[in-house]
Enzyme design. Sequence first.
Site, PDB file in Angstrom:
ATOM      1  N   SER A 103       0.834  -1.192   0.000  1.00 47.11           N
ATOM      2  CA  SER A 103       0.000   0.000   0.000  1.00 47.11           C
ATOM      3  C   SER A 103       0.875   1.250   0.000  1.00 47.11           C
ATOM      4  CB  SER A 103      -0.897  -0.035   1.243  1.00 47.11           C
ATOM      5  OG  SER A 103      -1.659   1.130   1.265  1.00 47.11           O
ATOM      6  N   GLY A 104       0.604   2.130  -0.920  1.00 50.55           N
ATOM      7  CA  GLY A 104       1.356   3.386  -0.993  1.00 50.55           C
ATOM      8  C   GLY A 104       2.587   3.285  -1.879  1.00 50.55           C
ATOM      9  N   THR A 108      -1.580   2.607  -8.059  1.00 50.86           N
ATOM     10  CA  THR A 108      -2.667   3.325  -8.728  1.00 50.86           C
ATOM     11  C   THR A 108      -2.104   4.388  -9.666  1.00 50.86           C
ATOM     12  OG1 THR A 108      -4.049   2.934  -6.820  1.00 50.86           O
ATOM     13  CG2 THR A 108      -4.783   4.636  -8.315  1.00 50.86           C
ATOM     14  N   ASN A 153      -1.078   5.589   3.115  1.00 55.63           N
ATOM     15  CA  ASN A 153      -1.256   6.229   1.810  1.00 55.63           C
ATOM     16  C   ASN A 153      -2.452   7.176   1.877  1.00 55.63           C
ATOM     17  OD1 ASN A 153      -1.599   6.908  -0.820  1.00 55.63           O
ATOM     18  ND2 ASN A 153      -1.799   4.799  -1.601  1.00 55.63           N
ATOM     19  N   SER A 156      -5.297   5.813  -0.648  1.00 55.12           N
ATOM     20  CA  SER A 156      -5.175   4.356  -0.740  1.00 55.12           C
ATOM     21  C   SER A 156      -6.418   3.733  -1.369  1.00 55.12           C
ATOM     22  CB  SER A 156      -4.981   3.803   0.671  1.00 55.12           C
ATOM     23  OG  SER A 156      -4.828   2.420   0.597  1.00 55.12           O
ATOM     24  N   SER A 157      -6.168   2.851  -2.319  1.00 53.52           N
ATOM     25  CA  SER A 157      -7.304   2.163  -2.948  1.00 53.52           C
ATOM     26  C   SER A 157      -7.843   1.160  -1.955  1.00 53.52           C
ATOM     27  CB  SER A 157      -6.859   1.432  -4.206  1.00 53.52           C
ATOM     28  OG  SER A 157      -6.035   2.250  -4.983  1.00 53.52           O
ATOM     29  N   GLY A 383      -2.824  -2.877  -2.090  1.00 47.62           N
ATOM     30  CA  GLY A 383      -1.506  -3.455  -1.790  1.00 47.62           C
ATOM     31  C   GLY A 383      -1.476  -4.244  -0.485  1.00 47.62           C
ATOM     32  N   GLU A 385      -0.891  -5.370   3.076  1.00 51.41           N
ATOM     33  CA  GLU A 385      -1.039  -4.498   4.250  1.00 51.41           C
ATOM     34  C   GLU A 385      -0.714  -5.243   5.537  1.00 51.41           C
ATOM     35  OE1 GLU A 385      -4.435  -1.092   3.549  1.00 51.41           O
ATOM     36  OE2 GLU A 385      -5.022  -3.059   4.270  1.00 51.41           O
TER      37      GLU A 385
HETATM   38  N1  LIG Z   1       5.040   8.159 -10.266  1.00 48.98           N
HETATM   39  C1  LIG Z   1       4.719   8.930  -9.259  1.00 48.98           C
HETATM   40  N2  LIG Z   1       5.033  10.231  -9.295  1.00 48.98           N
HETATM   41  C2  LIG Z   1       4.700  11.044  -8.296  1.00 48.98           C
HETATM   42  N3  LIG Z   1       4.060  10.632  -7.174  1.00 48.98           N
HETATM   43  C3  LIG Z   1       3.747   9.340  -7.054  1.00 48.98           C
HETATM   44  C4  LIG Z   1       4.020   8.435  -8.125  1.00 48.98           C
HETATM   45  N4  LIG Z   1       3.593   7.212  -7.725  1.00 48.98           N
HETATM   46  C5  LIG Z   1       3.025   7.381  -6.481  1.00 48.98           C
HETATM   47  N5  LIG Z   1       3.098   8.646  -6.104  1.00 48.98           N
HETATM   48  C6  LIG Z   1       2.611   9.191  -4.853  1.00 48.98           C
HETATM   49  O1  LIG Z   1       2.365   8.153  -3.967  1.00 48.98           O
HETATM   50  C7  LIG Z   1       1.044   8.156  -3.502  1.00 48.98           C
HETATM   51  C8  LIG Z   1       0.516   6.760  -3.350  1.00 48.98           C
HETATM   52  O2  LIG Z   1       0.474   6.122  -4.573  1.00 48.98           O
HETATM   53  P1  LIG Z   1      -0.674   5.144  -4.964  1.00 48.98           P
HETATM   54  O3  LIG Z   1      -1.955   5.672  -4.496  1.00 48.98           O
HETATM   55  O4  LIG Z   1      -0.495   4.863  -6.384  1.00 48.98           O
HETATM   56  O5  LIG Z   1      -0.324   3.907  -4.115  1.00 48.98           O
HETATM   57  P2  LIG Z   1      -0.922   2.475  -4.199  1.00 48.98           P
HETATM   58  O6  LIG Z   1       0.155   1.552  -4.472  1.00 48.98           O
HETATM   59  O7  LIG Z   1      -2.068   2.476  -5.132  1.00 48.98           O
HETATM   60  O8  LIG Z   1      -1.465   2.265  -2.760  1.00 48.98           O
HETATM   61  P3  LIG Z   1      -2.738   1.471  -2.269  1.00 48.98           P
HETATM   62  O9  LIG Z   1      -2.442   0.060  -2.352  1.00 48.98           O
HETATM   63  O10 LIG Z   1      -2.930   1.961  -0.930  1.00 48.98           O
HETATM   64  O11 LIG Z   1      -3.823   1.903  -3.158  1.00 48.98           O
HETATM   65  C9  LIG Z   1       0.303   8.904  -4.499  1.00 48.98           C
HETATM   66  O12 LIG Z   1      -0.795   9.532  -3.946  1.00 48.98           O
HETATM   67  C10 LIG Z   1       1.318   9.921  -5.000  1.00 48.98           C
HETATM   68  O13 LIG Z   1       1.333  11.029  -4.165  1.00 48.98           O
HETATM   69 MG   LIG Z   2      -3.971   2.311  -5.086  1.00 46.91          MG
END
Ligand SMILES: Nc1ncnc2c1ncn2[C@@H]1O[C@H](COP(=O)(O)OP(=O)(O)OP(=O)(O)O)[C@@H](O)[C@H]1O
Ligand SMILES: [Mg+2]
Length: 1043
Positions: A103-104, A108, A153, A156-157, A383, A385
């Site tokens: 997660s994070g 996404t 996050n 977070s999804s 992700g 957790e």
């Molecule tokens: N390529 C990137 N460039 C800039 N910021 C990023 C990038 N990837 C992730 N982030 C930052 O990290 C944060 C978390 O990313 P994201 O929401 O994609 O995580 P995740 O893997 O989907 O987590 P979860 O499993 O909780 O959904 C985003 O809100 C963003 O601020």
């Molecule tokens: Mg996500």
Amino acid sequence: MTLLEGSVGVEDLVLLEPLEQESLLKNLQLRYEKKEIYTYIGNVLVSVNPYQQLPIYGPDFIDKYRDYTFYELKPHIFAVANVAYQSLRFRDQDQCVLITGESGAGKTEASKLVMSYVAAVCGKGEQVNSVKEQLLQSNPVLEAFGNAKTIRNNNSSRFGKYMDIEFDFKGSPLGGVITNYLLEKSRVVKQLKGERNFHIFYQLLAGADAQLLKALKLERDTSGYAYLNGEVSRVDGMDDASNFKAMQSAMTVIGFSEEEMRWVLEVTALVLKLGNVELSNECQANGIPASGICDERGIREIGEIAGLNSEELERALCSRTMETAKEKVVTALNAVQAQYARDALAKNIYSRLFNWIVNRINESIKVGTGERKKVMGVLDIYGFEILEDNSFEQFVINYCNEKLQQVFIEITLKEEQEEYKREGIPWEKVDYFDNGTICNLIEHNQRGILAMLDEECLRPGVVSDSTFLAKLNQLYSKHSYYESKVTQNTQRQYDHTMGLSCFRICHYAGKVTYNVNSFIDKNNDLLFRDLSQAMWKARHPLLQSLFPEGDPKQASRKRPPTAGAQFKSSVAILMKNLYSKNPNYIRCIKPNEHQQRGQFSWELVATQAQYLGLLENVRVRRAGYAFRQVYGPFLERFRLLSRSTWPRWNGGDREGVEKILGELSVSSKEVTFGKTKIFIKSPKTLFYLEEQRRLRIQQLATLIQKMYRGWRCRTHYQQMRKSQILISSWFRGNRQKKRYGKIRASVLLIQAFVRGWKARKDYRKYFRSGATLTLTNFIYKSMAQKFLLRLKNNLPSTNVLDKKWPAAPYKCFNTANRELQQLFYQWKCKKFRDQLSPKQVEILREKLCASELFKGKKAAYPQSVPIPFRGDYVGLQGNPKLQKLKNRQEGSVLVAETVKKVNRSNGKTSSRILLLTKEHVILADTKKSQAQIVIGLESVTGVSVSPFKDGLFGLHLSEISSVGSKGDFLLVSEHVVELLTRMHRAVLDTTQRQLPISVTEQFSVRFKESDVTVKVIQGPQSHEKGKLSCKKKGSRGLEVTVP
Ligand SMILES: Nc1ncnc2c1ncn2[C@@H]1O[C@H](COP(=O)(O)OP(=O)(O)OP(=O)(O)O)[C@@H](O)[C@H]1O
Ligand SMILES: [Mg+2]
């Protein structure tokens, strides 16, 4: 910007030296610090979350990665997306992009980047752009309803998402399908400290205008809502209000109607308000505890929004109806139970709303069934957790991640190595951690934790979370990946991290301790029928449609599948789906726990690198081959590179491939020939082959174009020539035909004229041209007939003196009319004559003779006409003296009258009686009855008279006659016309000679020996009437003046 030029560390970990965990992490750290967040392991992309916006996603980057091949540019997520898209387009392989990480870690964000890259490079056009927009705009909507701030996050999804983007044969997007996996609905009613509820609640309260808030009966302040964690209502760097606007406009783009958008917000508001429904303990009359609603207004407002009777809602929340086969029993719920029911309702409403939204989006972006599609799946699942207190949701999330890790291991590590063995390629086995046992522990159909949970849920008797845990403890006491207080006792007595109600699973990514509390409940996922029935009764169309089981007609006694079972089967479907596609991996790594840019937590990354099996991945990759393919398709793809295999190859597939690679002088180190497949060591060789193929295709395309153009021109020319010949032959033929036709027509015309002329000649009389004549004749005849008939009917009187005659009706009859008039007149005269007696005839003959002699000559004639000739003017019949004057033989006296004799010597007159007989003229003295002079008519040679009215006449005698010696006589008669007429007739009868009678003013008479000229002069009017005077004019002249 090639692989080796000015790169930071190594861009592909396969090139890492020495290959160890430490050097791998160092390389990642080095690159991360230089803002190079992407690194390859062969074709797997490792992405380290930068937690900052990097300028590497602009349109210039998209263009660059579109035009270059994978290894020509720096590692980038666009390169992976490009490979996936190009393979989909040109190799016709369905693709999937698997994004994993905790997660994070940036899953996404990565999925959005992949989607936006594909959207940017695929086809264009109004239709395509609108599909792209819909696909891209699904993200803000789903994130608003399905994402939340967690400790790990901020965005977070809280649901799993797998999106299939569907393309047509040209690579233009047609639409897609989104599959969502188990929303973490417990978040609706409760959040951990420092976390938030789903974004939508905050967005709605911050972004809705006052009017909307009023309509939804909400207040802007988040602290007023029990379901919103009052501590954290704002997230740094997140603008809820503008996100709300963005979400609304995204909904519009996707195709939500105004009404649907209103429904969604109403249901969302309803969930929020439901949290504020306070339930307190009450006591029923019989002492049994019950519950009631404290805030009447809140429940009323909910009723108003939902279109529900608030009492009914209260009843549904505070009581439960138990149905047995025979009867229904209503039991009151105490406050705790009622609160539980309320929360269950809120969770259910929200999760069903979320499903409805996903389905609604799918409805908009779905593709017609008829089209042939290529698919690119993008998986962005919640992700891995590890929380302080992990519950059923984390268990499910981690299970899913475990399965994804299994896919990765299966494909990249296990299957690859097994394949080398199968293909007879010398291979030194690389050890790796296979998580198949852990997956089995959870999902085994009979002995898996999920199966146990289901069994426990369905088991009759007293069931609780602890009985479930006991069962697990008993079953897995010896399992190496399962731990619990009971099983631990023997190993580590004093582990305070695990409570009595917990069990632990050693996941691929670490050990996670799960608390079994509410596992049974959450797995059952049952909503009291009272609640679903109440919701179904709502007049709110969306709310009602979310609870179809509330419809009494549809009520089914069959138990719905448990949440765990549902999730397991959907994960199984997902796995099947992923296995059927060509995988592209993006492995996201979280650099620190604080969402801080530039911080690289060595331990954290090390853990992830380890459980993600990066090192093993590099090892297998390095020893292995970047590419493999069955000989047949490989030969098919590259046979155009060799003249021996192109255009025809009669040998075996493997020989063909050997021939091609031999001719291209590909190093033998680079390729290995397996039993059924060709293996290529480095991607560069493959890219070289692909480049050669591209060039060759260009050549061949030129050749084909050349041949085709030549052929087209030739056939076109031949067609034109044929057409020209055809046209000219037709034209000539047509011209001749026309000419012939003209000649023929002319001949026929001439023939016809001649025949006609001939025929007319023979039949002219029957022809109409004769009709004019006939008609004219006919008309003329009829006119003549009419004219004659009319004439006949209107004949004038037969009186001969009546000269009247009708005029001719037409000019043409003038002549005929005149003739008819004459005829009629003659006929009239004849008729008149015919009826005359011989006497009258004689009279008329005399008259006729008189007219012949004197008409128009002598003025005395007209007076004589009407007077009948009497002959006897002296009373001869009664005078015997006079009778004696003539001979008895001589017959009757023609004229007897008294005349005057002019004395020749003096011109004096003396009366004499003149008798004319048939033979003589006798003159006698009036007193003596003896004839003085008897003149035989044969001696009369002629008579002269004046043209005047007088009765003077000279009687010329022949000299040789008896009286001739005396000479001629000058006599005056009152009936000179009658006298001379009868004399003329008598001369004719007697002597057969015409007596010449001359009418003249001057004549000479013979007196004795000499001739005397008698000149007759008409005297003046006043001259004595009837008096005639003679004057001697010398010896030879005598002038007679007549009246
Ligand atoms: N390529 C990137 N460039 C800039 N910021 C990023 C990038 N990837 C992730 N982030 C930052 O990290 C944060 C978390 O990313 P994201 O929401 O994609 O995580 P995740 O893997 O989907 O987590 P979860 O499993 O909780 O959904 C985003 O809100 C963003 O601020
Ligand atoms: Mg996500």
